[in-house]
Enzyme design. Structure first.
Site, mmCIF file in Angstrom:
data_model
loop_
_atom_site.group_PDB
_atom_site.id
_atom_site.type_symbol
_atom_site.label_atom_id
_atom_site.label_comp_id
_atom_site.label_asym_id
_atom_site.label_seq_id
_atom_site.Cartn_x
_atom_site.Cartn_y
_atom_site.Cartn_z
ATOM 1 N N GLN A 276 44.209 -4.088 -14.832
ATOM 2 C CA GLN A 276 44.300 -3.869 -13.145
ATOM 3 C C GLN A 276 45.757 -3.249 -13.177
ATOM 4 O OE1 GLN A 276 42.522 -3.982 -10.568
ATOM 5 N NE2 GLN A 276 40.827 -4.628 -11.943
ATOM 6 N N SER A 277 46.154 -2.724 -14.118
ATOM 7 C CA SER A 277 47.444 -1.903 -14.161
ATOM 8 C C SER A 277 47.410 -0.789 -12.771
ATOM 9 C CB SER A 277 47.935 -1.048 -15.267
ATOM 10 O OG SER A 277 49.014 -0.238 -14.855
#
Ligand SMILES: *Cc1c(COP(=O)(O)O)cnc(C)c1O
Length: 334
Positions: free
Chosen positions: A76-77
């Site tokens: 989820q960067s």
């Protein structure tokens, strides 16, 4: 005057990001006044702080003739999502390395990475070192295929990337003059790798102003985050030909991390709702909500009663959709 090194920059932002007051939020928590700097509105692919770093990282990649960006982080960067977007804008390919085995739900940032056609590899391991090793391995593979890869470390935190926040310091000081802002006591940012705070601290060192820098760690304990931020600030300053950078340049708190990095906290969820209900603005559960929870905590304790705070919104809002259940559970029925 010392000669200051300049880095190549590609313009990605649409201009200065807005600064505006949050009167209803400030009143709700008992702050004298609260302002917000909208780096969630940096203009590309839902925005965020990483675009300021990418203006310089992409500039460096282009000046070296690279044709492929490689970076990584958690699935989820925000940094990976924005790297994918700007690679496409620059006509480059993008390879992403994510820690662990299971990328999780195809929502939020991961969904957007796929829309940008990023090639994704799960490393099967955790920790920043394993991630960097995996990225370097990918770079060797790419070179074997005759490509010219550019590897961007986790969070884009290198002196080149962090320079974007040295520039952002100058930007908000100019805006403060133009808007005739009252004197700000504290400027607040979330702290992940620390590059954003390090860039701001370097900016303050080069162009001082009587404003306290305050970071809320969302990942590492305060002592580690402080040491890491200081290392980044010093390496940026030394590239600019300036000595210095001291721990006293900022305060870092770690009381609002919650369960752990990437997992929403109760206080953070409350912060999301409070800002949404008082101002119609969204923060993300992983970074900005936890830093905002820190502002709320210190204000309610009375520590900041007479203070004016500038909250730096660093973006991350696509992650809201990966925590739909937790967020929706707190909603009252009518
Ligand atoms: C990466 C990120 C941060 C933290 O920035 P660092 O420079 O790593 O400290 C804060 N907020 C958001 C939304 C981010 O994506």
């Amino acid at each position: 005057m010392r000669r200051v090194k300049s880095f190549s920059r590609v313009s990605l932002l649409w201009g200065e990001t807005p600064i505006h007051p949050l009167p209803r939020f400030a009143e709700a928590i008992g702050l004298k006044s609260c302002w917000i700097k909208r780096d969630d509105l940096t203009g590309i692919a839902f925005g965020g702080n990483k675009l300021r770093k990418l203006e310089y990282l992409l500039g460096d990649a282009i000046s070296r003739g690279c044709d492929l960006l490689i970076t990584g982080g958690s699935p989820q960067s925000n940094h990976a999502r924005l790297t994918a977007a700007v690679a496409r804008k620059a006509g480059m390919d993008v390879w992403l390395c994510f820690s662990g085995r299971n990328p999780g739900e195809e929502q939020g940032n991961l969904l957007l990475d796929k829309l940008f056609g990023a090639s994704i590899r799960m490393t099967g391991k955790y920790g920043s070192e394993a991630l960097l090793a995996a990225m370097e391995e990918l770079a060797r593979e790419a070179e074997g295929e005759g490509r010219k890869p550019y590897v961007i470390p986790v969070g884009g935190s290198t002196p080149i990337g962090d320079y974007g926040y040295k520039r952002a310091w100058d930007e908000w000081r100019r805006q403060a003059d133009k808007l005739s802002l009252p004197p700000i006591d504290y400027l607040v940012v979330p702290v992940g790798t620390g590059g954003t705070l390090a860039g701001l601290a370097a900016g303050k060192r080069l162009s001082p102003a009587p404003v306290g820098l305050v970071g809320f760690s969302v990942w590492q304990k305060a002592s580690v985050a402080r040491a890491e931020t200081l290392r980044l600030e010093r390496s940026l300053l030394s590239q600019l030909g300036v000595d210095g950078g001291e721990e006293g340049d900022y305060l870092i708190f770690d009381e609002y991390i919650g369960p752990k990095y990437g997992v929403p906290s109760r206080e953070g969820m409350e912060a999301i709702r409070l800002l949404a209900w008082t101002e119609g603005i969204l923060v993300d559960p992983v970074y900005t909500a936890k830093a905002l929870a820190g502002v709320i905590g210190l204000a309610r304790r009375g520590d900041w009663k007479d203070k004016r705070v500038l909250f730096w919104h660093t973006g991350g809002t696509p992650a809201l959709f990966t925590h739909a259940k937790t967020l929706a559970d707190g909603v009252e029925r009518v």
